[in-house]
Design a protein around this motif. Structure first.
Motif, PDB file in Angstrom:
ATOM      1  N   VAL A  98       4.734  -8.348 -20.639  1.00 29.60           N
ATOM      2  CA  VAL A  98       4.652  -7.757 -19.312  1.00 29.60           C
ATOM      3  C   VAL A  98       6.002  -7.976 -18.638  1.00 29.60           C
ATOM      4  CG1 VAL A  98       3.811  -9.787 -18.041  1.00 29.60           C
ATOM      5  CG2 VAL A  98       3.100  -7.552 -17.304  1.00 29.60           C
ATOM      6  N   GLU A  99       6.412  -6.998 -17.848  1.00 27.78           N
ATOM      7  CA  GLU A  99       7.640  -7.155 -17.067  1.00 27.78           C
ATOM      8  C   GLU A  99       7.248  -7.378 -15.618  1.00 27.78           C
ATOM      9  OE1 GLU A  99      11.291  -4.828 -18.857  1.00 27.78           O
ATOM     10  OE2 GLU A  99       9.672  -3.470 -18.306  1.00 27.78           O
ATOM     11  N   ALA A 100       7.934  -8.303 -14.978  1.00 24.53           N
ATOM     12  CA  ALA A 100       7.594  -8.598 -13.587  1.00 24.53           C
ATOM     13  C   ALA A 100       8.828  -8.475 -12.711  1.00 24.53           C
ATOM     14  CB  ALA A 100       7.014 -10.003 -13.475  1.00 24.53           C
ATOM     15  N   MET A 101       8.590  -8.156 -11.458  1.00 24.85           N
ATOM     16  CA  MET A 101       9.671  -7.999 -10.490  1.00 24.85           C
ATOM     17  C   MET A 101       9.268  -8.762  -9.238  1.00 24.85           C
ATOM     18  SD  MET A 101      10.958  -4.317  -9.092  1.00 24.85           S
ATOM     19  CE  MET A 101      12.185  -4.129  -7.836  1.00 24.85           C
ATOM     20  N   LEU A 102      10.234  -9.423  -8.621  1.00 20.51           N
ATOM     21  CA  LEU A 102       9.963 -10.148  -7.368  1.00 20.51           C
ATOM     22  C   LEU A 102      10.849  -9.590  -6.271  1.00 20.51           C
ATOM     23  CD1 LEU A 102      10.042 -12.661  -9.790  1.00 20.51           C
ATOM     24  CD2 LEU A 102       9.048 -13.757  -7.807  1.00 20.51           C
ATOM     25  N   VAL A 103      10.257  -9.312  -5.133  1.00 20.42           N
ATOM     26  CA  VAL A 103      11.055  -8.819  -3.997  1.00 20.42           C
ATOM     27  C   VAL A 103      10.509  -9.380  -2.688  1.00 20.42           C
ATOM     28  CG1 VAL A 103      11.949  -6.631  -4.865  1.00 20.42           C
ATOM     29  CG2 VAL A 103       9.651  -6.699  -3.949  1.00 20.42           C
ATOM     30  N   SER A 104      11.414  -9.663  -1.771  1.00 19.74           N
ATOM     31  CA  SER A 104      11.038  -9.955  -0.386  1.00 19.74           C
ATOM     32  C   SER A 104      11.393  -8.694   0.394  1.00 19.74           C
ATOM     33  CB  SER A 104      11.831 -11.151   0.139  1.00 19.74           C
ATOM     34  OG  SER A 104      11.468 -12.323  -0.574  1.00 19.74           O
ATOM     35  N   TYR A 105      10.438  -8.149   1.135  1.00 18.86           N
ATOM     36  CA  TYR A 105      10.638  -6.791   1.680  1.00 18.86           C
ATOM     37  C   TYR A 105      11.821  -6.684   2.636  1.00 18.86           C
ATOM     38  CZ  TYR A 105       8.204  -8.077   6.016  1.00 18.86           C
ATOM     39  OH  TYR A 105       7.853  -8.667   7.196  1.00 18.86           O
ATOM     40  N   GLY A 159       0.824  -1.211   0.000  1.00 13.29           N
ATOM     41  CA  GLY A 159       0.000   0.000   0.000  1.00 13.29           C
ATOM     42  C   GLY A 159       0.859   1.262   0.000  1.00 13.29           C
ATOM     43  N   ARG A 160       1.905   1.257   0.838  1.00  8.25           N
ATOM     44  CA  ARG A 160       2.805   2.432   0.884  1.00  8.25           C
ATOM     45  C   ARG A 160       3.511   2.613  -0.465  1.00  8.25           C
ATOM     46  NH1 ARG A 160       2.941   3.846   6.631  1.00  8.25           N
ATOM     47  NH2 ARG A 160       1.143   2.605   7.221  1.00  8.25           N
ATOM     48  N   LEU A 161       3.941   1.503  -1.054  1.00  6.51           N
ATOM     49  CA  LEU A 161       4.648   1.582  -2.343  1.00  6.51           C
ATOM     50  C   LEU A 161       3.716   2.098  -3.431  1.00  6.51           C
ATOM     51  CD1 LEU A 161       6.591  -1.806  -2.236  1.00  6.51           C
ATOM     52  CD2 LEU A 161       7.450   0.473  -1.685  1.00  6.51           C
ATOM     53  N   ALA A 162       2.490   1.588  -3.425  1.00  5.05           N
ATOM     54  CA  ALA A 162       1.523   1.999  -4.453  1.00  5.05           C
ATOM     55  C   ALA A 162       1.226   3.491  -4.349  1.00  5.05           C
ATOM     56  CB  ALA A 162       0.241   1.181  -4.313  1.00  5.05           C
ATOM     57  N   ALA A 211      13.968   1.203  -5.582  1.00  4.58           N
ATOM     58  CA  ALA A 211      14.342   0.025  -6.387  1.00  4.58           C
ATOM     59  C   ALA A 211      13.321  -0.226  -7.502  1.00  4.58           C
ATOM     60  CB  ALA A 211      14.458  -1.205  -5.488  1.00  4.58           C
ATOM     61  N   ILE A 212      12.048  -0.107  -7.183  1.00  6.27           N
ATOM     62  CA  ILE A 212      11.015  -0.332  -8.218  1.00  6.27           C
ATOM     63  C   ILE A 212      11.091   0.785  -9.263  1.00  6.27           C
ATOM     64  CG2 ILE A 212       8.531  -0.528  -8.667  1.00  6.27           C
ATOM     65  CD1 ILE A 212       8.269  -1.669  -5.784  1.00  6.27           C
ATOM     66  N   GLY A 213      11.300   2.007  -8.789  1.00  6.76           N
ATOM     67  CA  GLY A 213      11.439   3.141  -9.717  1.00  6.76           C
ATOM     68  C   GLY A 213      12.624   2.955 -10.652  1.00  6.76           C
ATOM     69  N   ARG A 214      13.683   2.350 -10.130  1.00  3.75           N
ATOM     70  CA  ARG A 214      14.869   2.116 -10.952  1.00  3.75           C
ATOM     71  C   ARG A 214      14.626   0.974 -11.951  1.00  3.75           C
ATOM     72  NH1 ARG A 214      18.857   0.135  -7.583  1.00  3.75           N
ATOM     73  NH2 ARG A 214      18.207   1.621  -6.004  1.00  3.75           N
ATOM     74  N   ALA A 215      13.949  -0.080 -11.488  1.00  2.00           N
ATOM     75  CA  ALA A 215      13.685  -1.225 -12.372  1.00  2.00           C
ATOM     76  C   ALA A 215      12.670  -0.866 -13.453  1.00  2.00           C
ATOM     77  CB  ALA A 215      13.187  -2.413 -11.554  1.00  2.00           C
ATOM     78  N   PHE A 216      11.684  -0.065 -13.056  1.00  2.00           N
ATOM     79  CA  PHE A 216      10.605   0.331 -13.964  1.00  2.00           C
ATOM     80  C   PHE A 216      10.505   1.849 -13.962  1.00  2.00           C
ATOM     81  CE2 PHE A 216       8.421  -3.790 -12.427  1.00  2.00           C
ATOM     82  CZ  PHE A 216       9.092  -4.553 -13.365  1.00  2.00           C
ATOM     83  N   PRO A 217      11.402   2.544 -14.649  1.00  2.00           N
ATOM     84  CA  PRO A 217      11.445   4.008 -14.518  1.00  2.00           C
ATOM     85  C   PRO A 217      10.189   4.730 -14.984  1.00  2.00           C
ATOM     86  CG  PRO A 217      13.134   3.220 -16.067  1.00  2.00           C
ATOM     87  CD  PRO A 217      12.448   2.015 -15.518  1.00  2.00           C
ATOM     88  N   GLU A 218       9.475   4.190 -15.943  1.00  2.00           N
ATOM     89  CA  GLU A 218       8.357   4.969 -16.504  1.00  2.00           C
ATOM     90  C   GLU A 218       7.238   5.334 -15.536  1.00  2.00           C
ATOM     91  OE1 GLU A 218       7.061   3.652 -20.527  1.00  2.00           O
ATOM     92  OE2 GLU A 218       9.035   2.745 -20.427  1.00  2.00           O
ATOM     93  N   PRO A 219       6.726   4.357 -14.743  1.00  2.00           N
ATOM     94  CA  PRO A 219       5.562   4.710 -13.933  1.00  2.00           C
ATOM     95  C   PRO A 219       5.798   5.915 -13.048  1.00  2.00           C
ATOM     96  CG  PRO A 219       5.956   2.371 -13.821  1.00  2.00           C
ATOM     97  CD  PRO A 219       7.096   2.974 -14.594  1.00  2.00           C
ATOM     98  N   SER A 220       6.977   5.971 -12.377  1.00  2.00           N
ATOM     99  CA  SER A 220       7.174   7.085 -11.457  1.00  2.00           C
ATOM    100  C   SER A 220       7.344   8.395 -12.220  1.00  2.00           C
ATOM    101  CB  SER A 220       8.381   6.817 -10.555  1.00  2.00           C
ATOM    102  OG  SER A 220       9.467   6.390 -11.328  1.00  2.00           O
ATOM    103  N   ARG A 221       7.874   8.308 -13.466  1.00  2.00           N
ATOM    104  CA  ARG A 221       8.079   9.538 -14.244  1.00  2.00           C
ATOM    105  C   ARG A 221       6.771  10.096 -14.802  1.00  2.00           C
ATOM    106  NH1 ARG A 221      11.573   8.054 -18.523  1.00  2.00           N
ATOM    107  NH2 ARG A 221      13.205   6.988 -17.389  1.00  2.00           N
TER     108      ARG A 221
END
Ligand SMILES: [Zn+2]
Length: 274
Positions: free
Chosen positions: A148-155, A54-57, A253-263
């Motif tokens: 689709v691009e996917a990312m996996l992370v353990s917090y 939720g915080r990340l979203a 990290a998500i912004g770096r992996a997937f730069p477009e959404p945050s931009r």
């Protein structure tokens, strides 16, 4: 129109609109139903994965999918073991199938990026397999381009050493025994204090488990608490610190992996957080 980032709170029309304007990024919290000692609820991993998601979203203008509530079998050396009552787990093939199906489903909805935010150690490789199958399938369908691009992370992989020093004051027992311990209990005290009963913490020394597995599990190797280290040092303040630092590092990290959404999300963010 709801401004919630959680899919469960949205009607289908709002969901579709927000997915299209929100960078096409979906975060899927993945948890487990697993004993966490006498002081934490069985769904601790789901609650924490969902809260972090939720915080990340909110930071990224993304949406949080309805969580994967059940997880892969608890293992004795990381979660006390699957023999303990209350722990309710999925087989690996089921876990793989769920990760594959959900990746395909969110792609069908128009998501271009899917993040699986894991809150239960044992899930990781099976999520990986399901996501790998789905992304390969989608890539073949689109003639080699990434469907689709996917990312996996353990917090917990995003808790830095300085934070560990601050929270554990030099007595960090190691991630392998952080089950029902200071990290999860502190985060729960900060996020869902009504579900934590600190008076029931069993203050036992960290579990000393062999560096191998024996099946069927030798139940006497799991401490009586079901936890692998003590939560006695847990605090609300440590939970706040852990959540803040971890979500900041994950957002980056998500912004770096997937730069477009945050931009491209200024508009979506202002709609989500008026
Ligand atoms: Zn846990």
């Amino acid at each position: 129109m709801s401004t919630s980032v959680f899919m469960e709170d949205l009607d289908a029309f709002t969901y579709r609109e927000r997915l299209a304007t929100g960078g096409r990024l979906v975060i899927v919290p993945v948890g487990s139903v697993e004993q966490h000692g006498p002081h934490l609820p069985l769904t601790t991993d789901v609650l924490l994965a969902r809260a972090v998601s939720g915080r990340l979203a909110e930071a990224l203008g993304a949406l949080v999918a309805a969580p994967i509530v059940y997880g892969y079998k608890s293992q004795q050396r990381s979660g006390g073991g699957n023999h303990l009552g209350g722990t309710t787990s999925l087989d690996a093939t089921t876990m793989i199938a769920i990760a594959r199906s959900l990746t395909l489903e969110f792609a069908r909805h128009g998501a271009e990026r899917v993040v699986f935010l894991n809150g239960h150690f044992e899930n990781y490789q099976f999520l990986y397999e399901g996501v790998e199958l789905a992304t390969t399938e989608l890539s073949l369908r689109t003639g080699g381009g990434p469907g689709v691009e996917a990312m996996l992370v353990s917090y917990w992989d995003f808790v830095d050493d300085a934070t560990l020093d601050e929270v554990y004051a030099g007595s960090f027992p190691g991630w392998e025994v952080e089950h029902g311990g200071v990290l999860e209990t502190s985060l729960m005290l900060h996020l869902c204090p009504q579900l934590v009963d600190l008076g029931r913490v069993m203050d036992l020394p960290p579990a000393e488990l062999p560096r191998y597995d024996v099946l069927p599990v030798r139940s006497e190797l799991t401490p009586a608490s079901g936890c692998l280290s003590s939560a006695a040092r847990a605090s609300k303040e440590a939970g706040r610190l852990l959540l803040e630092r971890t979500t900041a590092a994950l957002t980056e990290a998500i912004g770096r992996a997937f730069p477009e959404p945050s931009r491209c999300n200024d508009v979506a963010l202002s709609e989500i957080n008026p």
